[in-house]
Write an enzyme that holds these catalytic residues in place. Structure first.
Site, PDB file in Angstrom:
ATOM      1  N   HIS A 169       0.802  -1.235   0.000  1.00 49.97           N
ATOM      2  CA  HIS A 169       0.000   0.000   0.000  1.00 49.97           C
ATOM      3  C   HIS A 169       0.830   1.279   0.000  1.00 49.97           C
ATOM      4  O   HIS A 169       0.300   2.370  -0.016  1.00 49.97           O
ATOM      5  CB  HIS A 169      -0.950   0.022   1.203  1.00 49.97           C
TER       6      HIS A 169
HETATM    7  C1  UD1 Z   1      -1.802   5.531   6.239  1.00 56.82           C
HETATM    8  C2  UD1 Z   1      -0.463   5.956   6.789  1.00 56.82           C
HETATM    9  C3  UD1 Z   1       0.547   4.833   6.608  1.00 56.82           C
HETATM   10  C4  UD1 Z   1       0.034   3.524   7.183  1.00 56.82           C
HETATM   11  C5  UD1 Z   1      -1.313   3.217   6.547  1.00 56.82           C
HETATM   12  C6  UD1 Z   1      -1.881   1.927   7.101  1.00 56.82           C
HETATM   13  C7  UD1 Z   1       0.048   8.385   6.632  1.00 56.82           C
HETATM   14  C8  UD1 Z   1       0.860   9.387   5.911  1.00 56.82           C
HETATM   15  N1  UD1 Z   1       0.064   7.119   6.096  1.00 56.82           N
HETATM   16  O1  UD1 Z   1      -1.646   5.395   4.833  1.00 56.82           O
HETATM   17  O2  UD1 Z   1       1.745   5.168   7.272  1.00 56.82           O
HETATM   18  O3  UD1 Z   1       0.951   2.482   6.905  1.00 56.82           O
HETATM   19  O4  UD1 Z   1      -2.206   4.306   6.835  1.00 56.82           O
HETATM   20  O5  UD1 Z   1      -3.123   1.644   6.588  1.00 56.82           O
HETATM   21  O6  UD1 Z   1      -0.582   8.687   7.612  1.00 56.82           O
HETATM   22  N2  UD1 Z   1      -9.129   4.817   2.611  1.00 56.82           N
HETATM   23  C9  UD1 Z   1     -10.358   4.223   2.679  1.00 56.82           C
HETATM   24  N3  UD1 Z   1     -10.859   3.909   3.911  1.00 56.82           N
HETATM   25  C10 UD1 Z   1     -10.200   4.164   5.047  1.00 56.82           C
HETATM   26  C11 UD1 Z   1      -8.949   4.791   4.966  1.00 56.82           C
HETATM   27  C12 UD1 Z   1      -8.415   5.093   3.755  1.00 56.82           C
HETATM   28  O7  UD1 Z   1     -11.000   3.958   1.675  1.00 56.82           O
HETATM   29  O8  UD1 Z   1     -10.729   3.853   6.135  1.00 56.82           O
HETATM   30  C13 UD1 Z   1      -8.564   5.159   1.284  1.00 56.82           C
HETATM   31  C14 UD1 Z   1      -8.920   6.526   0.833  1.00 56.82           C
HETATM   32  O9  UD1 Z   1      -9.236   6.473  -0.503  1.00 56.82           O
HETATM   33  C15 UD1 Z   1      -7.634   7.333   1.027  1.00 56.82           C
HETATM   34  C16 UD1 Z   1      -6.564   6.281   0.867  1.00 56.82           C
HETATM   35  O10 UD1 Z   1      -7.159   5.066   1.335  1.00 56.82           O
HETATM   36  O11 UD1 Z   1      -7.492   8.356   0.101  1.00 56.82           O
HETATM   37  C17 UD1 Z   1      -5.341   6.592   1.665  1.00 56.82           C
HETATM   38  O12 UD1 Z   1      -5.657   6.794   3.060  1.00 56.82           O
HETATM   39  P1  UD1 Z   1      -4.676   7.631   4.012  1.00 56.82           P
HETATM   40  O13 UD1 Z   1      -5.085   7.532   5.405  1.00 56.82           O
HETATM   41  O14 UD1 Z   1      -4.486   8.969   3.439  1.00 56.82           O
HETATM   42  O15 UD1 Z   1      -3.279   6.929   3.849  1.00 56.82           O
HETATM   43  P2  UD1 Z   1      -2.898   5.386   3.858  1.00 56.82           P
HETATM   44  O16 UD1 Z   1      -2.421   5.029   2.499  1.00 56.82           O
HETATM   45  O17 UD1 Z   1      -3.988   4.542   4.444  1.00 56.82           O
END
Ligand code: UD1
Length: 365
Positions: free
Chosen positions: A207
């Site tokens: 991811h």
């Molecule tokens: C975040 C953390 C990363 C961690 C990861 C674990 C930061 C910078 N990154 O990355 O260090 O390893 O979490 O999961 O904080 N989304 C959903 N549902 C959710 C959450 C996210 O659909 O409940 C999708 C959304 O489209 C979002 C994308 O995932 O845009 C990324 O989510 P985000 O929290 O920004 O970063 P992660 O890639 O999850």
């Protein structure tokens, strides 16, 4: 009575705070422990299911921030978290890990003159292109107390002039959760539900933006997994970010490859079951490098650097640049000659107890 607020936001935070919350109950005459959930992760599968599996109570506050750009997400958390701090006036804020919620809550706290402790401090990948590395450096540079999981953390902090007397080697709270939850894996049906046999599949998680946000790179990784699925069954529970880009890039055909199972994110207990029974794990996660080291399952980390060197020095982890040909060869070789490893010091299920004791009897004693 001292008041401590712990902040959680994203999936890897929940398992780090759950044992800390339990451990603070041992000091309920000295310390009151509250939990704030920023809502950075909000899906049932990325958040709620973890609260249930980890026996975490509902958070005292839920900020409902959700997904956004880094600046917007960080700023929104700061705005909302400041209101909580004004109302609650805690004596200490405790942040864990390296996600945006960590750095946002850290900045908000110190600017209000509230003492800050960082759990999992001092880890460094030395790769400033990773958002997590920036979050780690900023958080540590403003923290008053550092709780570390491995010796490299202490060395890094000392190099950055962090006061030695405020660095505490306590072990790994993520392993506390793992040990606590392992008996529950006996009831998981995830293997049977997916026709997976113990010790006969490769578990994959990817991811990191560097691996999944670029079409060429994601295609290269999917091609490599397709090739791998020809010699071993592959089970890949996809992070929402990965699923989203896979569809956006028109790579949905990989959803139909035989022996390459692309699934929904697994809940904590099912994921532990998948990890402990896997023949090998391929990942770009931070925490999984540690969990596989504890479980002594071979792990191939598709990254150019790791902030968790102990998993390579004494654990089962092998670092491989995320290039299809090299990665495939290393994985194939590791399937034939699995790396053995040892469990690092203090990864014993008692890290959270050490933290609560230090806070309630040492810092506030
Ligand atoms: C975040 C953390 C990363 C961690 C990861 C674990 C930061 C910078 N990154 O990355 O260090 O390893 O979490 O999961 O904080 N989304 C959903 N549902 C959710 C959450 C996210 O659909 O409940 C999708 C959304 O489209 C979002 C994308 O995932 O845009 C990324 O989510 P985000 O929290 O920004 O970063 P992660 O890639 O999850």
């Amino acid at each position: 009575m001292k008041k401590i607020i712990s902040v959680v936001g994203a999936r890897p935070n929940f398992m780090k705070v759950a044992p800390i919350h339990r451990a603070f109950q041992e000091y309920s005459n000295e310390c009151k422990h509250l939990i704030v959930h920023t809502g950075q992760h909000y899906d049932k599968k990325m958040s709620d299911d973890f609260f249930t599996a980890l026996e975490l109570p509902d958070p005292d506050y839920f900020l409902g921030i959700g997904s956004a750009s880094h600046a917007v997400q960080t700023a929104k958390i700061m705005i909302e978290f400041e209101k909580i701090l004004l109302a609650e006036k805690p004596d200490l804020v405790l942040v864990v890990g390296d996600v945006n919620s960590t750095v946002a809550a850290a900045l908000t706290s110190v600017k209000m003159g509230i003492k800050l402790a960082h759990v999992e401090a001092g880890l460094r990948s030395n790769d400033r292109e990773m958002p997590e590395e920036i979050n780690r450096i900023v958080t540590d540079s403003i923290s008053n107390f550092a709780f570390i999981t491995e010796y490299s953390g202490k060395a890094n902090l000392i190099k950055e002039n962090f006061p030695k007397e405020n660095i505490f080697f306590v072990g790994n709270t993520m392993i506390d959760s793992l040990k606590y939850a392992l008996p529950k894996t006996e009831k998981s049906t995830i293997l049977a539900d997916n026709n997976l046999e113990k010790n006969n599949y490769v578990l994959v998680t990817l991811h990191r933006p560097s691996n999944v946000d670029d079409k060429k790179q994601l295609t290269e990784m999917m091609e490599m997994l397709k090739k791998l699925s020809e010699i071993n069954k592959v089970y890949f529970p996809m992070h929402p970010r990965t699923k989203k880009t896979l569809v956006e890039f028109g790579l949905d055909s990989y959803l139909k490859v035989q022996n390459l199972i692309l699934a929904e994110p697994a809940n904590y207990i099912d994921f532990l079951t998948l990890m402990k029974s896997a023949k090998l794990i391929v990942t770009d996660s931070g925490g999984i490098q540690e969990e596989t080291t504890y479980l002594q399952v071979p792990c191939i980390t598709l990254r150019t650097s790791t902030e968790r060197p102990v998993t390579i020095e004494s654990g089962t982890n092998i670092l491989v640049p995320p290039k299809a040909d090299t990665a495939y060869e290393v994985i194939k070789n590791a399937l034939e000659n699995p790396k053995e490893g040892e469990i690092p010091q203090f990864w014993d299920g008692n890290a959270a107890l050490r933290i609560s004791e230090i806070i309630c009897t040492n810092i506030f004693g």
